[in-house]
Scaffold this motif. Structure first.
Motif, PDB file in Angstrom:
ATOM      1  N   LEU A  54     -55.653 -15.100  35.035  1.00 32.13           N
ATOM      2  CA  LEU A  54     -56.841 -14.283  35.299  1.00 32.13           C
ATOM      3  C   LEU A  54     -57.910 -14.516  34.232  1.00 32.13           C
ATOM      4  O   LEU A  54     -59.105 -14.606  34.535  1.00 32.13           O
ATOM      5  CB  LEU A  54     -56.456 -12.805  35.367  1.00 32.13           C
ATOM      6  N   LEU A  55     -57.502 -14.657  32.973  1.00 37.27           N
ATOM      7  CA  LEU A  55     -58.441 -14.953  31.890  1.00 37.27           C
ATOM      8  C   LEU A  55     -59.168 -16.269  32.163  1.00 37.27           C
ATOM      9  O   LEU A  55     -60.398 -16.353  32.027  1.00 37.27           O
ATOM     10  CB  LEU A  55     -57.700 -15.014  30.551  1.00 37.27           C
ATOM     11  N   VAL A  56     -58.430 -17.303  32.570  1.00 37.33           N
ATOM     12  CA  VAL A  56     -59.036 -18.599  32.883  1.00 37.33           C
ATOM     13  C   VAL A  56     -60.037 -18.451  34.029  1.00 37.33           C
ATOM     14  O   VAL A  56     -61.170 -18.943  33.951  1.00 37.33           O
ATOM     15  CB  VAL A  56     -57.939 -19.647  33.229  1.00 37.33           C
ATOM     16  N   SER A  57     -59.645 -17.766  35.084  1.00 35.85           N
ATOM     17  CA  SER A  57     -60.543 -17.577  36.238  1.00 35.85           C
ATOM     18  C   SER A  57     -61.793 -16.809  35.849  1.00 35.85           C
ATOM     19  O   SER A  57     -62.911 -17.177  36.243  1.00 35.85           O
ATOM     20  CB  SER A  57     -59.817 -16.833  37.362  1.00 35.85           C
ATOM     21  N   ARG A  58     -61.636 -15.758  35.072  1.00 32.86           N
ATOM     22  CA  ARG A  58     -62.801 -14.965  34.646  1.00 32.86           C
ATOM     23  C   ARG A  58     -63.707 -15.759  33.715  1.00 32.86           C
ATOM     24  O   ARG A  58     -64.932 -15.635  33.773  1.00 32.86           O
ATOM     25  CB  ARG A  58     -62.346 -13.669  33.986  1.00 32.86           C
ATOM     26  N   PHE A  59     -63.120 -16.578  32.832  1.00 29.21           N
ATOM     27  CA  PHE A  59     -63.914 -17.417  31.938  1.00 29.21           C
ATOM     28  C   PHE A  59     -64.773 -18.378  32.753  1.00 29.21           C
ATOM     29  O   PHE A  59     -65.984 -18.496  32.523  1.00 29.21           O
ATOM     30  CB  PHE A  59     -62.999 -18.182  30.977  1.00 29.21           C
ATOM     31  N   PHE A  60     -64.166 -19.064  33.715  1.00 28.13           N
ATOM     32  CA  PHE A  60     -64.937 -19.989  34.549  1.00 28.13           C
ATOM     33  C   PHE A  60     -66.019 -19.248  35.337  1.00 28.13           C
ATOM     34  O   PHE A  60     -67.142 -19.723  35.467  1.00 28.13           O
ATOM     35  CB  PHE A  60     -64.009 -20.744  35.496  1.00 28.13           C
ATOM     36  N   ARG A  61     -65.706 -18.078  35.855  1.00 26.69           N
ATOM     37  CA  ARG A  61     -66.703 -17.300  36.601  1.00 26.69           C
ATOM     38  C   ARG A  61     -67.864 -16.910  35.689  1.00 26.69           C
ATOM     39  O   ARG A  61     -69.025 -16.969  36.088  1.00 26.69           O
ATOM     40  CB  ARG A  61     -66.050 -16.065  37.204  1.00 26.69           C
ATOM     41  N   ALA A  62     -67.559 -16.521  34.450  1.00 33.55           N
ATOM     42  CA  ALA A  62     -68.618 -16.159  33.497  1.00 33.55           C
ATOM     43  C   ALA A  62     -69.541 -17.345  33.239  1.00 33.55           C
ATOM     44  O   ALA A  62     -70.763 -17.181  33.150  1.00 33.55           O
ATOM     45  CB  ALA A  62     -68.012 -15.662  32.187  1.00 33.55           C
ATOM     46  N   LEU A  63     -68.975 -18.540  33.126  1.00 32.57           N
ATOM     47  CA  LEU A  63     -69.805 -19.727  32.929  1.00 32.57           C
ATOM     48  C   LEU A  63     -70.754 -19.913  34.106  1.00 32.57           C
ATOM     49  O   LEU A  63     -71.948 -20.162  33.919  1.00 32.57           O
ATOM     50  CB  LEU A  63     -68.931 -20.976  32.766  1.00 32.57           C
ATOM     51  N   ASP A  64     -70.228 -19.801  35.310  1.00 31.99           N
ATOM     52  CA  ASP A  64     -71.044 -20.033  36.501  1.00 31.99           C
ATOM     53  C   ASP A  64     -72.077 -18.936  36.735  1.00 31.99           C
ATOM     54  O   ASP A  64     -73.161 -19.209  37.247  1.00 31.99           O
ATOM     55  CB  ASP A  64     -70.152 -20.189  37.726  1.00 31.99           C
ATOM     56  N   GLU A  65     -71.763 -17.709  36.353  1.00 29.38           N
ATOM     57  CA  GLU A  65     -72.722 -16.607  36.519  1.00 29.38           C
ATOM     58  C   GLU A  65     -73.742 -16.566  35.393  1.00 29.38           C
ATOM     59  O   GLU A  65     -74.761 -15.878  35.509  1.00 29.38           O
ATOM     60  CB  GLU A  65     -71.974 -15.276  36.613  1.00 29.38           C
ATOM     61  N   ARG A  66     -73.467 -17.253  34.280  1.00 28.14           N
ATOM     62  CA  ARG A  66     -74.391 -17.371  33.152  1.00 28.14           C
ATOM     63  C   ARG A  66     -74.808 -16.017  32.575  1.00 28.14           C
ATOM     64  O   ARG A  66     -75.954 -15.822  32.200  1.00 28.14           O
ATOM     65  CB  ARG A  66     -75.626 -18.159  33.554  1.00 28.14           C
ATOM     66  N   LYS A  67     -73.884 -15.113  32.510  1.00 21.53           N
ATOM     67  CA  LYS A  67     -74.164 -13.795  31.917  1.00 21.53           C
ATOM     68  C   LYS A  67     -73.817 -13.861  30.440  1.00 21.53           C
ATOM     69  O   LYS A  67     -72.805 -13.327  30.000  1.00 21.53           O
ATOM     70  CB  LYS A  67     -73.387 -12.706  32.646  1.00 21.53           C
ATOM     71  N   PHE A  68     -74.668 -14.541  29.678  1.00 19.88           N
ATOM     72  CA  PHE A  68     -74.417 -14.792  28.269  1.00 19.88           C
ATOM     73  C   PHE A  68     -75.099 -13.755  27.383  1.00 19.88           C
ATOM     74  O   PHE A  68     -75.873 -14.091  26.499  1.00 19.88           O
ATOM     75  CB  PHE A  68     -74.868 -16.200  27.894  1.00 19.88           C
ATOM     76  N   ASP A  69     -74.796 -12.493  27.629  1.00 19.76           N
ATOM     77  CA  ASP A  69     -75.343 -11.453  26.762  1.00 19.76           C
ATOM     78  C   ASP A  69     -74.615 -11.503  25.415  1.00 19.76           C
ATOM     79  O   ASP A  69     -73.603 -12.187  25.264  1.00 19.76           O
ATOM     80  CB  ASP A  69     -75.198 -10.072  27.417  1.00 19.76           C
ATOM     81  N   ALA A  70     -75.131 -10.792  24.450  1.00 19.55           N
ATOM     82  CA  ALA A  70     -74.530 -10.788  23.109  1.00 19.55           C
ATOM     83  C   ALA A  70     -73.068 -10.368  23.212  1.00 19.55           C
ATOM     84  O   ALA A  70     -72.744  -9.359  23.838  1.00 19.55           O
ATOM     85  CB  ALA A  70     -75.298  -9.856  22.182  1.00 19.55           C
ATOM     86  N   GLY A  71     -72.201 -11.140  22.632  1.00 16.63           N
ATOM     87  CA  GLY A  71     -70.792 -10.793  22.612  1.00 16.63           C
ATOM     88  C   GLY A  71     -70.015 -11.127  23.870  1.00 16.63           C
ATOM     89  O   GLY A  71     -68.837 -10.761  23.976  1.00 16.63           O
TER      90      GLY A  71
END
Length: 159
Positions: free
Chosen positions: A12-29
């Motif tokens: 699940l961590l791997v899937s969420r990490f990849f999803r975060a990359l694709d959604e580009r939600k790079f807020d602080a932290g």
């Protein structure tokens, strides 16, 4: 010994990490949900550690208009007693070039750069759950052209 819960949490961590990359939600932290503060990454364009690894990831994703990362075959070996684990997985990474990149390359430029690769990671269990402490990606095959990189940076691509 890996429990099914450890395997599920790391997958699940791997899937969420990849999803975060694709959604580009790079807020602080943003990266604290996925990696340790001392994370070390090795990618086809170099090695980075800590906060620099997070910036490196953000910059790499920003070189494209859009991305889609798909993970498969996550294999986990966790040691509950030590709170450490290793994981590896296959990945299909599709990148859509920015219009400016395509313009520079001309009318026959391929809009996609696709990579088939393999990730290897070391993880630590923290108070907030499993986090990636070391991660490397190996490009096994590619199609299309890589992004325009900063001067002096050459990607390590399969031959």
């Amino acid at each position: 010994m890996t429990t099914s819960q450890d395997h599920a949490e790391i997958t699940l961590l791997v899937s969420r990490f990849f999803r975060a990359l694709d959604e580009r939600k790079f807020d602080a932290g943003w990266a604290r949900a996925y990696v340790t503060d001392d994370v070390r990454t090795v990618t086809p364009i170099g090695l980075a550690e800590g906060a620099a690894a997070v910036r490196h990831t953000e910059e790499a994703i920003g070189r494209f208009a859009r991305t889609q990362h798909v993970s498969a075959d996550v294999l986990v070996d966790a040691d509950a007693a030590s709170g450490t684990a290793t994981a590896s997985w296959n990945a299909l990474m599709t990148h859509v070039h920015h219009p400016a990149t395509l313009e520079r390359r001309g009318p026959d430029a391929d809009p996609l750069f696709t990579v088939g690769g393999r990730y290897d990671a070391q993880l630590r269990r923290t108070d907030d759950g499993w986090r990636i402490s070391r991660m490397s990606v190996e490009a096994i095959w590619t199609t299309g052209q890589p992004p325009v990189l900063p001067e002096g940076v050459e990607p390590v691509l399969p031959r």
